[in-house]
Design a protein around this motif. Structure first.
Motif, PDB file in Angstrom:
ATOM      1  N   HIS A 225      24.586 -25.350 -20.665  1.00 10.44           N
ATOM      2  CA  HIS A 225      25.211 -26.670 -20.684  1.00 10.44           C
ATOM      3  C   HIS A 225      25.130 -27.334 -19.310  1.00 10.44           C
ATOM      4  N   ARG A 226      25.478 -26.605 -18.273  1.00  8.96           N
ATOM      5  CA  ARG A 226      25.452 -27.180 -16.916  1.00  8.96           C
ATOM      6  C   ARG A 226      24.034 -27.626 -16.538  1.00  8.96           C
ATOM      7  N   TRP A 227      23.052 -26.811 -16.917  1.00 11.07           N
ATOM      8  CA  TRP A 227      21.653 -27.116 -16.595  1.00 11.07           C
ATOM      9  C   TRP A 227      21.188 -28.370 -17.324  1.00 11.07           C
ATOM     10  N   MET A 228      21.437 -28.421 -18.633  1.00  9.81           N
ATOM     11  CA  MET A 228      20.967 -29.576 -19.396  1.00  9.81           C
ATOM     12  C   MET A 228      21.711 -30.853 -19.008  1.00  9.81           C
ATOM     13  N   GLU A 229      22.980 -30.733 -18.709  1.00  8.83           N
ATOM     14  CA  GLU A 229      23.730 -31.911 -18.255  1.00  8.83           C
ATOM     15  C   GLU A 229      23.137 -32.460 -16.971  1.00  8.83           C
ATOM     16  N   HIS A 230      22.787 -31.550 -16.056  1.00  9.22           N
ATOM     17  CA  HIS A 230      22.175 -31.965 -14.787  1.00  9.22           C
ATOM     18  C   HIS A 230      20.833 -32.654 -15.041  1.00  9.22           C
ATOM     19  N   LEU A 231      20.021 -32.086 -15.935  1.00  8.08           N
ATOM     20  CA  LEU A 231      18.713 -32.674 -16.233  1.00  8.08           C
ATOM     21  C   LEU A 231      18.856 -34.099 -16.760  1.00  8.08           C
TER      22      LEU A 231
ATOM     23  N   ALA B 195      15.661 -36.002 -15.019  1.00 13.82           N
ATOM     24  CA  ALA B 195      14.664 -35.148 -14.368  1.00 13.82           C
ATOM     25  C   ALA B 195      13.254 -35.492 -14.822  1.00 13.82           C
ATOM     26  N   ALA B 196      12.363 -35.618 -13.861  1.00  6.62           N
ATOM     27  CA  ALA B 196      10.967 -35.911 -14.161  1.00  6.62           C
ATOM     28  C   ALA B 196      10.114 -34.649 -14.155  1.00  6.62           C
ATOM     29  N   GLU B 197      10.707 -33.532 -13.726  1.00  7.52           N
ATOM     30  CA  GLU B 197      10.006 -32.250 -13.700  1.00  7.52           C
ATOM     31  C   GLU B 197      11.038 -31.147 -13.830  1.00  7.52           C
TER      32      GLU B 197
ATOM     33  N   VAL C 196      23.820 -42.037 -22.546  1.00 10.07           N
ATOM     34  CA  VAL C 196      22.430 -42.321 -22.208  1.00 10.07           C
ATOM     35  C   VAL C 196      21.659 -42.701 -23.467  1.00 10.07           C
ATOM     36  N   ASP C 197      20.772 -43.670 -23.347  1.00 10.76           N
ATOM     37  CA  ASP C 197      19.893 -44.044 -24.455  1.00 10.76           C
ATOM     38  C   ASP C 197      19.032 -42.838 -24.818  1.00 10.76           C
ATOM     39  N   PRO C 198      19.105 -42.358 -26.060  1.00 12.21           N
ATOM     40  CA  PRO C 198      18.355 -41.153 -26.429  1.00 12.21           C
ATOM     41  C   PRO C 198      16.846 -41.311 -26.333  1.00 12.21           C
ATOM     42  N   GLU C 199      16.351 -42.545 -26.303  1.00 13.73           N
ATOM     43  CA  GLU C 199      14.906 -42.769 -26.211  1.00 13.73           C
ATOM     44  C   GLU C 199      14.403 -42.753 -24.765  1.00 13.73           C
ATOM     45  N   THR C 200      15.299 -42.551 -23.801  1.00 14.00           N
ATOM     46  CA  THR C 200      14.910 -42.546 -22.391  1.00 14.00           C
ATOM     47  C   THR C 200      13.917 -41.413 -22.109  1.00 14.00           C
ATOM     48  N   PRO C 201      12.736 -41.718 -21.546  1.00 13.37           N
ATOM     49  CA  PRO C 201      11.766 -40.666 -21.223  1.00 13.37           C
ATOM     50  C   PRO C 201      12.272 -39.775 -20.090  1.00 13.37           C
ATOM     51  N   MET C 202      12.022 -38.477 -20.186  1.00 12.12           N
ATOM     52  CA  MET C 202      12.358 -37.541 -19.120  1.00 12.12           C
ATOM     53  C   MET C 202      11.706 -36.203 -19.426  1.00 12.12           C
ATOM     54  N   TRP C 203      11.765 -35.302 -18.462  1.00  8.57           N
ATOM     55  CA  TRP C 203      11.210 -33.971 -18.676  1.00  8.57           C
ATOM     56  C   TRP C 203      12.122 -33.179 -19.601  1.00  8.57           C
ATOM     57  N   SER C 204      11.507 -32.406 -20.477  1.00 11.43           N
ATOM     58  CA  SER C 204      12.248 -31.411 -21.242  1.00 11.43           C
ATOM     59  C   SER C 204      11.357 -30.183 -21.377  1.00 11.43           C
ATOM     60  N   HIS C 205      11.953 -29.086 -21.787  1.00  9.93           N
ATOM     61  CA  HIS C 205      11.177 -27.854 -21.946  1.00  9.93           C
ATOM     62  C   HIS C 205      10.690 -27.688 -23.376  1.00  9.93           C
TER      63      HIS C 205
ATOM     64  N   GLN D  21       9.768 -35.266 -25.165  1.00 11.29           N
ATOM     65  CA  GLN D  21      10.040 -35.551 -23.756  1.00 11.29           C
ATOM     66  C   GLN D  21      10.939 -36.785 -23.624  1.00 11.29           C
ATOM     67  N   ARG D  22      12.072 -36.734 -24.315  1.00 11.16           N
ATOM     68  CA  ARG D  22      13.074 -37.781 -24.249  1.00 11.16           C
ATOM     69  C   ARG D  22      14.465 -37.156 -24.251  1.00 11.16           C
ATOM     70  N   VAL D  23      15.460 -37.968 -23.897  1.00 11.45           N
ATOM     71  CA  VAL D  23      16.837 -37.475 -23.839  1.00 11.45           C
ATOM     72  C   VAL D  23      17.259 -36.886 -25.177  1.00 11.45           C
ATOM     73  N   ARG D  24      16.797 -37.444 -26.273  1.00  9.94           N
ATOM     74  CA  ARG D  24      17.256 -37.008 -27.592  1.00  9.94           C
ATOM     75  C   ARG D  24      16.881 -35.563 -27.914  1.00  9.94           C
ATOM     76  N   PHE D  25      15.981 -34.962 -27.142  1.00 14.67           N
ATOM     77  CA  PHE D  25      15.647 -33.553 -27.326  1.00 14.67           C
ATOM     78  C   PHE D  25      16.862 -32.661 -27.117  1.00 14.67           C
ATOM     79  N   PHE D  26      17.736 -33.016 -26.177  1.00 17.04           N
ATOM     80  CA  PHE D  26      18.739 -32.078 -25.681  1.00 17.04           C
ATOM     81  C   PHE D  26      19.900 -31.793 -26.624  1.00 17.04           C
ATOM     82  N   PRO D  27      20.513 -32.767 -27.303  1.00 18.75           N
ATOM     83  CA  PRO D  27      21.597 -32.374 -28.209  1.00 18.75           C
ATOM     84  C   PRO D  27      21.120 -31.507 -29.364  1.00 18.75           C
ATOM     85  N   ARG D  28      19.911 -31.768 -29.862  1.00 20.34           N
ATOM     86  CA  ARG D  28      19.383 -30.919 -30.930  1.00 20.34           C
ATOM     87  C   ARG D  28      19.162 -29.505 -30.417  1.00 20.34           C
ATOM     88  N   ARG D  29      18.603 -29.367 -29.217  1.00 16.11           N
ATOM     89  CA  ARG D  29      18.381 -28.044 -28.641  1.00 16.11           C
ATOM     90  C   ARG D  29      19.710 -27.336 -28.399  1.00 16.11           C
TER      91      ARG D  29
END
Length: 334
Positions: A135-141, A146-148, A184-193, A197-205
């Motif tokens: 949780h702490r890691w993904m919140e920080h990203l 995060a772009a990388e 945050v807008d879930p469509e915002t581009p960013m790095w994910s694992h 590669q958008r914010v919306r990846f994270f709640p599902r993960r």
């Protein structure tokens, strides 16, 4: 379940709901109509966000096959009336919030030194620390867009010294993560694992992190995990979508000999066919021919995919070449 069957079921549902909703009072008692529609709404509310989105698309396609007119317009209103088009990002956040509440309640009073058999070498302290760190890691990203890649070890954890305080720390960490995600807008581009590669990846993960680790805790306590069928099916697909991006799994999968595995959920009829060999793999959401097959309820299949249950458990029905199935499960073991 074939696409043709899914389309037929969606069209039948849409026609039935629209007929009830537009029926004259002298033909159908209004109180009975309301009861039927409320029951339908309740059942649809229990679908996972991904299933709700898929059903919305199927209903819209069914409407598109109708000629212009009042009937087509009524069909097109169904997704909105039943909330099928509700914000998927928010639905996943809501699901995470619910699961984290259950997780914290489950682990709060457990001795931190209690072993977690499904995570060899871990105790409850390790399990809760790991989940809170995620949780702490993904919140920080997300907060920093995060772009990388950022390593979790480089993120401040504010971890309590006393392991008995870890559950409350996890609760605070989850609250912080959800507050950031919802802002945050879930469509915002960013790095994910993963694949998206958008914010919306994270709640599902995060949802499936919570589902699996709650199951770890429950199994350690002798409690049978309760995973909604729609959520479990979504979790299987989320795993398969992201697998190519998990190098520690993708590499062993790439080394597999040619083979195929079919998964079938006996409670929902959902099915997945996975083919591998030649340095990669592919999957379809269908009941195709496969060298090996395994059937169980969707929740148990999800726990099998994540290595929390074994294929020789009595709850699974295995068919075909068992060595192919074992090779796939060994390669994808987390």
């Amino acid at each position: 379940m074939s696409d043709a069957l899914l389309n037929a079921l969606a069209e039948a549902l849409a026609d039935l709901v629209t007929s009830i909703d537009t029926c004259d009072d002298d033909v159908l008692d209004p109180d009975i109509a309301v009861k039927w529609l409320e029951t339908t709404s309740y059942l649809l509310d229990r679908l996972s966000p991904a299933d709700r989105r898929a059903l919305s698309a199927l209903v819209r396609r069914a409407a598109a096959r109708q000629p212009d007119g009042a009937w087509r317009d009524d069909l097109l209103r169904i997704p909105e009336e039943f909330g099928l088009d509700d914000d998927q990002h928010e639905l996943y956040c809501d699901a995470v919030e619910h699961l984290e509440r259950r997780f914290v309640e489950t682990v709060r009073d457990v001795d931190p030194a209690t072993p977690v058999p499904t995570c060899p070498g871990w105790t409850f302290a390790d399990l809760v620390k790991h989940h809170g760190t995620t949780h702490r890691w993904m919140e920080h990203l997300v907060r920093t867009r995060a772009a990388e890649r950022v390593r979790s070890r480089d993120v401040p954890l504010d971890l309590p010294e006393d392991p008995t305080a870890y559950p409350q720390w996890l609760a605070g960490s989850a609250e912080r993560t959800l507050r950031t995600l919802r802002g945050v807008d879930p469509e915002t581009p960013m790095w994910s694992h993963g694949a998206d590669q958008r914010v919306r990846f994270f709640p599902r993960r995060l949802l499936f992190e919570a589902v699996v680790h709650l199951a770890d805790a429950e199994l350690a306590l002798g409690v049978e995990p309760r995973i909604a069928a729609g959520t479990a099916a979504d979790g299987i697909e989320e795993f398969l979508e992201n697998l190519p991006h998990y190098s520690w799994i993708a590499q062993p999968v790439a080394a597999l000999a040619n083979g195929s595995v079919g998964l079938t959920a006996t409670d929902t009829g959902a099915a997945w066919t996975i083919s591998f060999g030649g340095g990669g793999f592919a999957w379809t959401k269908s009941d195709g021919a496969a060298a090996a097959g395994i059937e169980a309820v969707a929740g148990d299949l999800l726990l099998l995919v994540y290595g929390r249950l074994r294929a020789d458990d009595a709850r699974f029905a295995v068919s075909g070449d068992r060595t192919v199935l074992d090779a796939w499960l060994a390669a994808t073991a987390l």
